[in-house]
Design a protein around this motif. Sequence first.
Motif, mmCIF file in Angstrom:
data_model
loop_
_atom_site.group_PDB
_atom_site.id
_atom_site.type_symbol
_atom_site.label_atom_id
_atom_site.label_comp_id
_atom_site.label_asym_id
_atom_site.label_seq_id
_atom_site.Cartn_x
_atom_site.Cartn_y
_atom_site.Cartn_z
ATOM 1 N N UNK A 39 0.795 -1.216 0.000
ATOM 2 C CA UNK A 39 0.000 0.000 0.000
ATOM 3 C C UNK A 39 0.831 1.270 0.000
ATOM 4 N N UNK A 40 2.062 1.185 -0.502
ATOM 5 C CA UNK A 40 2.962 2.332 -0.534
ATOM 6 C C UNK A 40 3.162 2.797 -1.978
ATOM 7 N N UNK A 41 3.975 3.838 -2.140
ATOM 8 C CA UNK A 41 4.184 4.430 -3.457
ATOM 9 C C UNK A 41 5.544 4.074 -4.044
ATOM 10 N N UNK A 42 5.669 4.297 -5.355
ATOM 11 C CA UNK A 42 6.933 4.033 -6.031
ATOM 12 C C UNK A 42 7.146 4.988 -7.189
ATOM 13 N N UNK A 43 8.391 5.091 -7.616
ATOM 14 C CA UNK A 43 8.752 5.913 -8.760
ATOM 15 C C UNK A 43 9.557 5.047 -9.720
ATOM 16 N N UNK A 44 9.062 4.919 -10.952
ATOM 17 C CA UNK A 44 9.662 4.016 -11.919
ATOM 18 C C UNK A 44 10.842 4.589 -12.668
ATOM 19 N N UNK A 45 11.428 3.731 -13.493
ATOM 20 C CA UNK A 45 12.630 4.092 -14.236
ATOM 21 C C UNK A 45 12.613 3.404 -15.602
ATOM 22 N N UNK A 46 13.298 4.010 -16.573
ATOM 23 C CA UNK A 46 13.441 3.510 -17.951
ATOM 24 C C UNK A 46 12.235 3.847 -18.820
ATOM 25 N N UNK A 47 11.067 3.324 -18.424
ATOM 26 C CA UNK A 47 9.832 3.572 -19.165
ATOM 27 C C UNK A 47 8.720 3.847 -18.166
ATOM 28 N N UNK A 48 7.548 4.192 -18.654
ATOM 29 C CA UNK A 48 6.413 4.427 -17.768
ATOM 30 C C UNK A 48 5.980 3.085 -17.181
ATOM 31 N N UNK A 49 6.221 2.889 -15.898
ATOM 32 C CA UNK A 49 5.956 1.605 -15.256
ATOM 33 C C UNK A 49 4.610 1.559 -14.533
ATOM 34 N N UNK A 50 3.748 2.517 -14.793
ATOM 35 C CA UNK A 50 2.461 2.570 -14.097
ATOM 36 C C UNK A 50 1.622 1.320 -14.336
ATOM 37 N N UNK A 51 1.750 0.713 -15.513
ATOM 38 C CA UNK A 51 0.924 -0.461 -15.821
ATOM 39 C C UNK A 51 1.290 -1.663 -14.944
ATOM 40 N N UNK A 52 2.513 -1.684 -14.401
ATOM 41 C CA UNK A 52 2.951 -2.811 -13.579
ATOM 42 C C UNK A 52 2.500 -2.669 -12.121
ATOM 43 N N UNK A 53 2.292 -1.436 -11.671
ATOM 44 C CA UNK A 53 1.863 -1.193 -10.292
ATOM 45 C C UNK A 53 1.033 0.090 -10.269
ATOM 46 N N UNK A 54 -0.158 0.053 -10.867
ATOM 47 C CA UNK A 54 -0.959 1.276 -11.056
ATOM 48 C C UNK A 54 -1.366 2.001 -9.784
ATOM 49 N N UNK A 55 -1.470 1.271 -8.674
ATOM 50 C CA UNK A 55 -1.869 1.912 -7.422
ATOM 51 C C UNK A 55 -0.681 2.537 -6.693
ATOM 52 N N UNK A 56 0.527 2.247 -7.170
ATOM 53 C CA UNK A 56 1.726 2.699 -6.469
ATOM 54 C C UNK A 56 2.508 3.776 -7.200
ATOM 55 N N UNK A 57 2.557 3.700 -8.532
ATOM 56 C CA UNK A 57 3.498 4.535 -9.288
ATOM 57 C C UNK A 57 3.051 5.993 -9.351
ATOM 58 N N UNK A 58 3.861 6.869 -8.757
ATOM 59 C CA UNK A 58 3.596 8.312 -8.772
ATOM 60 C C UNK A 58 3.963 8.904 -10.127
ATOM 61 N N UNK A 59 5.053 8.427 -10.691
ATOM 62 C CA UNK A 59 5.537 8.803 -12.020
ATOM 63 C C UNK A 59 6.718 7.897 -12.338
ATOM 64 N N UNK A 60 7.315 8.068 -13.505
ATOM 65 C CA UNK A 60 8.532 7.346 -13.875
ATOM 66 C C UNK A 60 9.457 8.300 -14.615
ATOM 67 N N UNK A 61 10.741 7.976 -14.598
ATOM 68 C CA UNK A 61 11.712 8.718 -15.399
ATOM 69 C C UNK A 61 11.981 7.898 -16.652
ATOM 70 N N UNK A 62 11.836 8.522 -17.802
ATOM 71 C CA UNK A 62 11.810 7.781 -19.072
ATOM 72 C C UNK A 62 12.968 8.160 -19.987
ATOM 73 N N UNK A 63 13.543 7.145 -20.626
ATOM 74 C CA UNK A 63 14.501 7.348 -21.721
ATOM 75 C C UNK A 63 13.752 7.267 -23.051
ATOM 76 N N UNK A 64 14.090 8.153 -23.981
ATOM 77 C CA UNK A 64 13.522 8.120 -25.333
ATOM 78 C C UNK A 64 14.673 8.020 -26.337
#
Length: 229
Positions: A98-123
């Motif tokens: 029930x906690x939050x997370x911040x992803x890396x590489x790509x938008x990881x919200x689909x893997x943990x939609x209730x947790x991911x605040x945002x992600x840092x993305x490479x293009x």
Amino acid sequence: MYEPDYLSGLIAGYMTKTNYIGFVAPFSIPEVVREIDAFTIGVREVNPKAEVHVIWTNSWFDPVKEANAADTFLANNADIIASGVDSPAPLQEAEKKGKYGIGYDSDMASFAPKAVLTSRIWHWGIYYAKTVKEVKEGTWKSTQYWGGMKDGIVSLAPYGPMVPEKVKQYVEKRKKGILDGTYDPFMGPIYDQKGNLKVKKGEQLTDSEKLSLQWFVRGVIGSIPKSGS
């Protein structure tokens, strides 16, 4: 990448309640140290009481180690897990608790939609397309590339629905400063873990110093081992 790292740190600083943030890190090379520092600068800008704790996995991709690191943080009262590794495992562990997370590489919200605040993305496609075009036209030359948000090579993913509007507005304000060149996360004053002034007010780290960074800023809890040890 240190630019969106910093912006995501602002979000984490606003959103933490326990002031304990865990950062699951791969190797202790300057790139990763730079990311942790920029993230922590963002965290502490809005929440000087918050700490960023670091665990090294010594791997770019090891879901088991990454999950274990996240679990260690969560067991010690972390309420946000920042990932600097390539799998969504740390974010999924945060979601389970029930906690939050911040992803890396790509938008990881689909893997943990209730947790991911945002992600840092490479293009990287932007750079690849530019390079291939230059090769085809015979204009390509060997050079170092040091692109940022202004180039579009890195960005911040869409905000999760749990991020308050006031937080988004502050992040967007800082993003504008990065894009128009009036702000850089490594502008002074910046202190290291021991309280030593490393960057004076009115100055900032040079690109060379950023590319060889091997010290943590104030607010990071952890050490920098020799990479791979």
